[in-house]
Design a protein around this motif. Sequence first.
Motif, PDB file in Angstrom:
ATOM      1  N   UNK A  64     -77.869  20.664  23.616  1.00 27.22           N
ATOM      2  CA  UNK A  64     -77.998  19.344  23.425  1.00 27.22           C
ATOM      3  C   UNK A  64     -77.982  18.841  24.754  1.00 27.22           C
ATOM      4  N   UNK A  65     -79.000  17.956  24.684  1.00 33.03           N
ATOM      5  CA  UNK A  65     -79.516  17.086  26.032  1.00 33.03           C
ATOM      6  C   UNK A  65     -79.079  15.602  25.920  1.00 33.03           C
ATOM      7  N   UNK A  66     -78.284  15.354  26.932  1.00 32.69           N
ATOM      8  CA  UNK A  66     -77.945  13.947  27.026  1.00 32.69           C
ATOM      9  C   UNK A  66     -78.993  13.113  27.726  1.00 32.69           C
ATOM     10  N   UNK A  67     -79.568  12.018  27.147  1.00 32.73           N
ATOM     11  CA  UNK A  67     -80.434  11.382  27.929  1.00 32.73           C
ATOM     12  C   UNK A  67     -80.183   9.847  28.019  1.00 32.73           C
ATOM     13  N   UNK A  68     -78.866   9.378  27.909  1.00 30.44           N
ATOM     14  CA  UNK A  68     -78.707   7.785  28.348  1.00 30.44           C
ATOM     15  C   UNK A  68     -77.119   7.809  28.535  1.00 30.44           C
ATOM     16  N   UNK A  69     -76.778   6.801  29.599  1.00 30.35           N
ATOM     17  CA  UNK A  69     -75.414   6.954  29.820  1.00 30.35           C
ATOM     18  C   UNK A  69     -74.436   6.462  28.932  1.00 30.35           C
ATOM     19  N   UNK A 118     -58.912  -0.486  22.258  1.00 27.90           N
ATOM     20  CA  UNK A 118     -59.854   0.699  23.137  1.00 27.90           C
ATOM     21  C   UNK A 118     -61.299   0.537  22.371  1.00 27.90           C
ATOM     22  N   UNK A 119     -62.469   0.371  23.365  1.00 25.54           N
ATOM     23  CA  UNK A 119     -63.814   0.397  22.936  1.00 25.54           C
ATOM     24  C   UNK A 119     -64.305   1.904  23.038  1.00 25.54           C
ATOM     25  N   UNK A 120     -64.645   2.520  22.156  1.00 23.66           N
ATOM     26  CA  UNK A 120     -65.355   3.897  22.286  1.00 23.66           C
ATOM     27  C   UNK A 120     -66.677   3.935  22.715  1.00 23.66           C
ATOM     28  N   UNK A 121     -66.930   4.581  23.634  1.00 24.07           N
ATOM     29  CA  UNK A 121     -68.216   4.788  24.375  1.00 24.07           C
ATOM     30  C   UNK A 121     -68.904   6.171  24.058  1.00 24.07           C
ATOM     31  N   UNK A 122     -70.434   6.160  23.589  1.00 17.57           N
ATOM     32  CA  UNK A 122     -70.955   7.138  23.704  1.00 17.57           C
ATOM     33  C   UNK A 122     -72.206   7.293  24.324  1.00 17.57           C
ATOM     34  N   UNK A 123     -72.910   8.429  24.569  1.00 11.00           N
ATOM     35  CA  UNK A 123     -74.223   8.489  24.966  1.00 11.00           C
ATOM     36  C   UNK A 123     -75.518   9.004  23.851  1.00 11.00           C
ATOM     37  N   UNK A 124     -76.746   8.698  24.331  1.00  9.33           N
ATOM     38  CA  UNK A 124     -77.580   8.942  23.409  1.00  9.33           C
ATOM     39  C   UNK A 124     -77.893  10.572  23.960  1.00  9.33           C
ATOM     40  N   UNK A 125     -78.023  11.426  22.634  1.00 10.79           N
ATOM     41  CA  UNK A 125     -78.282  12.862  23.087  1.00 10.79           C
ATOM     42  C   UNK A 125     -79.221  13.244  21.916  1.00 10.79           C
ATOM     43  N   UNK A 126     -79.808  14.496  22.295  1.00 12.47           N
ATOM     44  CA  UNK A 126     -80.747  15.300  21.058  1.00 12.47           C
ATOM     45  C   UNK A 126     -80.635  16.655  21.325  1.00 12.47           C
ATOM     46  N   UNK A 127     -80.975  17.473  20.269  1.00 10.95           N
ATOM     47  CA  UNK A 127     -80.808  18.686  20.269  1.00 10.95           C
ATOM     48  C   UNK A 127     -82.135  19.528  20.360  1.00 10.95           C
ATOM     49  N   UNK A 128     -82.606  19.992  21.539  1.00  6.23           N
ATOM     50  CA  UNK A 128     -83.790  20.568  21.836  1.00  6.23           C
ATOM     51  C   UNK A 128     -84.027  21.831  21.076  1.00  6.23           C
ATOM     52  N   UNK A 153     -88.611   9.889  25.828  1.00  5.96           N
ATOM     53  CA  UNK A 153     -87.528   9.287  24.952  1.00  5.96           C
ATOM     54  C   UNK A 153     -88.126   8.131  24.363  1.00  5.96           C
ATOM     55  N   UNK A 154     -87.880   7.934  22.889  1.00  5.30           N
ATOM     56  CA  UNK A 154     -88.361   6.785  22.231  1.00  5.30           C
ATOM     57  C   UNK A 154     -87.309   6.042  21.511  1.00  5.30           C
ATOM     58  N   UNK A 155     -86.536   4.968  22.344  1.00  6.86           N
ATOM     59  CA  UNK A 155     -85.362   4.456  21.821  1.00  6.86           C
ATOM     60  C   UNK A 155     -85.651   3.376  20.883  1.00  6.86           C
ATOM     61  N   UNK A 156     -86.698   2.932  20.368  1.00  2.00           N
ATOM     62  CA  UNK A 156     -87.248   2.005  19.521  1.00  2.00           C
ATOM     63  C   UNK A 156     -87.018   3.052  18.134  1.00  2.00           C
ATOM     64  N   UNK A 157     -87.932   4.037  18.122  1.00  3.39           N
ATOM     65  CA  UNK A 157     -87.548   5.005  16.801  1.00  3.39           C
ATOM     66  C   UNK A 157     -86.629   5.968  16.833  1.00  3.39           C
ATOM     67  N   UNK A 158     -85.822   5.923  17.895  1.00  2.00           N
ATOM     68  CA  UNK A 158     -84.840   6.787  17.991  1.00  2.00           C
ATOM     69  C   UNK A 158     -84.974   8.193  17.832  1.00  2.00           C
ATOM     70  N   UNK A 159     -85.971   8.773  18.653  1.00  2.00           N
ATOM     71  CA  UNK A 159     -86.305  10.161  18.610  1.00  2.00           C
ATOM     72  C   UNK A 159     -86.720  10.536  20.217  1.00  2.00           C
ATOM     73  N   UNK A 160     -86.715  11.748  20.470  1.00  2.00           N
ATOM     74  CA  UNK A 160     -87.309  12.435  21.769  1.00  2.00           C
ATOM     75  C   UNK A 160     -88.469  12.997  21.320  1.00  2.00           C
TER      76      UNK A 160
END
Length: 233
Positions: free
Chosen positions: A205-210, A190-200, A134-141
């Motif tokens: 869909x793979x979830x990679x961050x809480x 209310x603050x919406x929460x989301x998680x970082x995912x990608x499609x392999x 996971x490259x969270x700087x460039x936002x890619x897997x």
Amino acid sequence: SGGGGSYGGASDNPNVNPGDGNANLHSTIQEPCPDKVDIAAMSIFPMTKDVTRDQNGNVVSQSACVVSGAAVPITKEYGGQCLPVYDFNNKTGMESYRLVATVNGTTSEIQSCQSDPTKTFPLTETYITCSVRQDFINNVAVQQKRLVYTDNQTGQEVEARGSQDSTLTYPHFLDAPGCEPIIDPVQNVWVVQKQVSYTNASGQIVEEAPCAPTADQVYAQYAQHVATDFATQ
């Protein structure tokens, strides 16, 4: 061709050397010389010389070394301690071998390992058993890959190089399923929460961050929730 170590010698053949005077005090025998190693001929040639000694064992004369006996073949030994040589840029490998000869039941190394450009094999890319970085700087897997080949003798897959980044990437996106919004009583939202995912590559869909808070706010939902709470009291 060139000289080499002694890999065996001829048997001694005592021979009285007739001559004048003290002929019976001199004897001539065959003695081994260092074997001749001829790489070009892929052979080892046993060498001997005639040595004449007096009654005290002192050398009186000796001949030049000459070939004596059958040649011993030098062979190429592949594998074992000779590892393949890899060219990762061109995705190829070369087998390596050493030169050996067996003399009197003992196998000796004549020349150390070297690559054989006539015996090459392809290296194949595979994603199997490799992870996704996971490259969270460039936002890619980043899909990782390794290089393997099939051993010609065993038919087994052999790893030439372990997992490294490939050029195949999957873009990150924010996904909300499974993430509950959190209440911010100070801002009354209310603050919406989301998680970082990608499609392999398989479309999963793979979830990679809480789950984590986002900038999205849902004020109406929170207001309705508070109104409901007061209505039940």
